[in-house]
Design a protein around this motif. Structure first.
Motif, PDB file in Angstrom:
ATOM      1  N   GLU A   7     -12.759  39.861 -24.381  1.00 44.01           N
ATOM      2  CA  GLU A   7     -14.119  40.570 -24.947  1.00 44.01           C
ATOM      3  C   GLU A   7     -15.130  39.688 -24.139  1.00 44.01           C
ATOM      4  O   GLU A   7     -15.506  38.678 -23.828  1.00 44.01           O
ATOM      5  CB  GLU A   7     -13.943  39.815 -26.489  1.00 44.01           C
ATOM      6  CG  GLU A   7     -15.492  39.693 -27.150  1.00 44.01           C
ATOM      7  CD  GLU A   7     -16.018  41.225 -27.344  1.00 44.01           C
ATOM      8  OE1 GLU A   7     -16.942  41.767 -26.828  1.00 44.01           O
ATOM      9  OE2 GLU A   7     -15.324  42.084 -28.034  1.00 44.01           O
ATOM     10  N   SER A  13     -16.549  35.789 -28.679  1.00 46.67           N
ATOM     11  CA  SER A  13     -15.428  35.438 -27.967  1.00 46.67           C
ATOM     12  C   SER A  13     -15.028  34.062 -28.436  1.00 46.67           C
ATOM     13  O   SER A  13     -14.064  33.686 -28.885  1.00 46.67           O
ATOM     14  CB  SER A  13     -15.270  35.696 -26.531  1.00 46.67           C
ATOM     15  OG  SER A  13     -14.295  34.993 -26.036  1.00 46.67           O
ATOM     16  N   ASP A  17     -12.165  32.592 -30.584  1.00 47.19           N
ATOM     17  CA  ASP A  17     -11.269  31.539 -30.255  1.00 47.19           C
ATOM     18  C   ASP A  17     -11.231  30.414 -31.176  1.00 47.19           C
ATOM     19  O   ASP A  17     -10.270  30.027 -31.479  1.00 47.19           O
ATOM     20  CB  ASP A  17     -11.950  31.350 -28.893  1.00 47.19           C
ATOM     21  CG  ASP A  17     -11.110  30.193 -27.969  1.00 47.19           C
ATOM     22  OD1 ASP A  17      -9.819  30.259 -28.167  1.00 47.19           O
ATOM     23  OD2 ASP A  17     -11.867  29.131 -27.627  1.00 47.19           O
ATOM     24  N   CYS A  29      -8.847  33.152 -23.456  1.00 40.05           N
ATOM     25  CA  CYS A  29      -9.946  34.045 -23.471  1.00 40.05           C
ATOM     26  C   CYS A  29     -10.683  34.419 -22.109  1.00 40.05           C
ATOM     27  O   CYS A  29     -10.678  33.577 -21.201  1.00 40.05           O
ATOM     28  CB  CYS A  29     -11.304  33.440 -24.200  1.00 40.05           C
ATOM     29  SG  CYS A  29     -10.823  33.225 -26.125  1.00 40.05           S
ATOM     30  N   TYR A  31     -13.236  37.670 -20.179  1.00 37.52           N
ATOM     31  CA  TYR A  31     -14.582  38.283 -20.543  1.00 37.52           C
ATOM     32  C   TYR A  31     -14.639  39.719 -19.805  1.00 37.52           C
ATOM     33  O   TYR A  31     -15.717  40.342 -19.846  1.00 37.52           O
ATOM     34  CB  TYR A  31     -15.794  37.378 -20.348  1.00 37.52           C
ATOM     35  CG  TYR A  31     -15.748  36.025 -21.044  1.00 37.52           C
ATOM     36  CD1 TYR A  31     -15.513  36.061 -22.141  1.00 37.52           C
ATOM     37  CD2 TYR A  31     -15.904  34.920 -20.221  1.00 37.52           C
ATOM     38  CE1 TYR A  31     -15.266  34.744 -22.928  1.00 37.52           C
ATOM     39  CE2 TYR A  31     -15.792  33.686 -20.907  1.00 37.52           C
ATOM     40  CZ  TYR A  31     -15.505  33.501 -22.286  1.00 37.52           C
ATOM     41  OH  TYR A  31     -15.492  32.409 -22.800  1.00 37.52           O
TER      42      TYR A  31
END
Length: 225
Positions: A7, A13, A17, A29, A31
């Motif tokens: 994300e 995010s 998370d 995670c 990006y």
């Protein structure tokens, strides 16, 4: 259960998370879409959550790439695009489910639980074995021919990554992102120190030469004995 969450909205995010980890999920995670592909190629996940609109590669492109590579990990697509045609495009690209933004966290959890029940494989295996080498990821014990050594948490993560990608060159940046986190500010020397420490542990198992330095790139774990 391991989840890869891709994300580009860093605020969202970090919130997701945090909430997922409170539910005892293991979460990585990223990006952008290219990092999602790199992480999915590097490790095994039970579920991959993809935002539709991301830099470098879209969630749709990531999904199509993974399915073309025969990656059967369950995929949940997140997007603000909620028309019927968009939903069909997402599912036709290989996604298993579709969740429109904005969404409530309990609904996301429910979708994750539903996907986990449909996964046609066992959950993440905490015991990794290669020939006579065995790593227990839960208690960080590495065993070779009945000799055991205890690993630190970082050594444990690094050893797991190396065994799962045996005979493959792992770039330094990918190792750091995977173990210390995407937004880490650690000095690159921290990886070298961890490698040195892990090599000392492997020496006790007569495996001191198994981690190879690939100058200018990263490291590779090889074990042909």
């Amino acid at each position: 259960m391991r989840i890869l969450f891709a994300e580009d909205d860093k605020r969202l995010s970090k919130m997701i998370d945090f909430l997922l980890k409170k539910e005892n999920y293991i979460v990585d995670c990223v990006y952008n879409g290219q990092d999602a592909i790199d992480y999915a190629n590097l490790s095994d996940y039970d579920i991959i959550i993809l935002d539709w609109m991301m830099p470098l590669k879209s969630g749709i492109e990531v999904c199509r790439y993974l399915r073309a590579k025969n990656n059967q990990t369950a995929i949940l697509m997140l997007t603000a695009r909620d028309s019927l045609e968009d939903k069909i495009d997402g599912l036709d690209s290989g996604a298993d489910d579709y969740l429109a933004k904005p969404f409530e966290f309990p609904e996301l959890l429910a979708r994750i639980r539903a996907l986990s029940r449909r996964i046609n494989k066992t959950f993440y295996n905490d015991i990794i074995e290669y020939k006579n080498l065995k790593l227990n990821c839960c208690n960080a014990i590495l065993t070779y021919k009945q000799i055991e050594v205890s690993l630190s948490p970082r050594e444990n993560q690094l050893m797991e990554l190396l065994i799962r990608n045996i005979h493959q060159i792992l770039p330094r940046e990918q190792i750091i992102d995977k173990i210390w986190g995407y937004d880490t500010n650690i000095n690159s020397n921290t990886l070298d120190v961890t490698i040195k420490s892990l090599r000392q542990k492997l020496t006790k198992l007569s495996l001191s030469d198994c981690i190879h330095t690939i100058r200018g790139i990263g490291y590779k774990f090889e074990m042909d004995i």
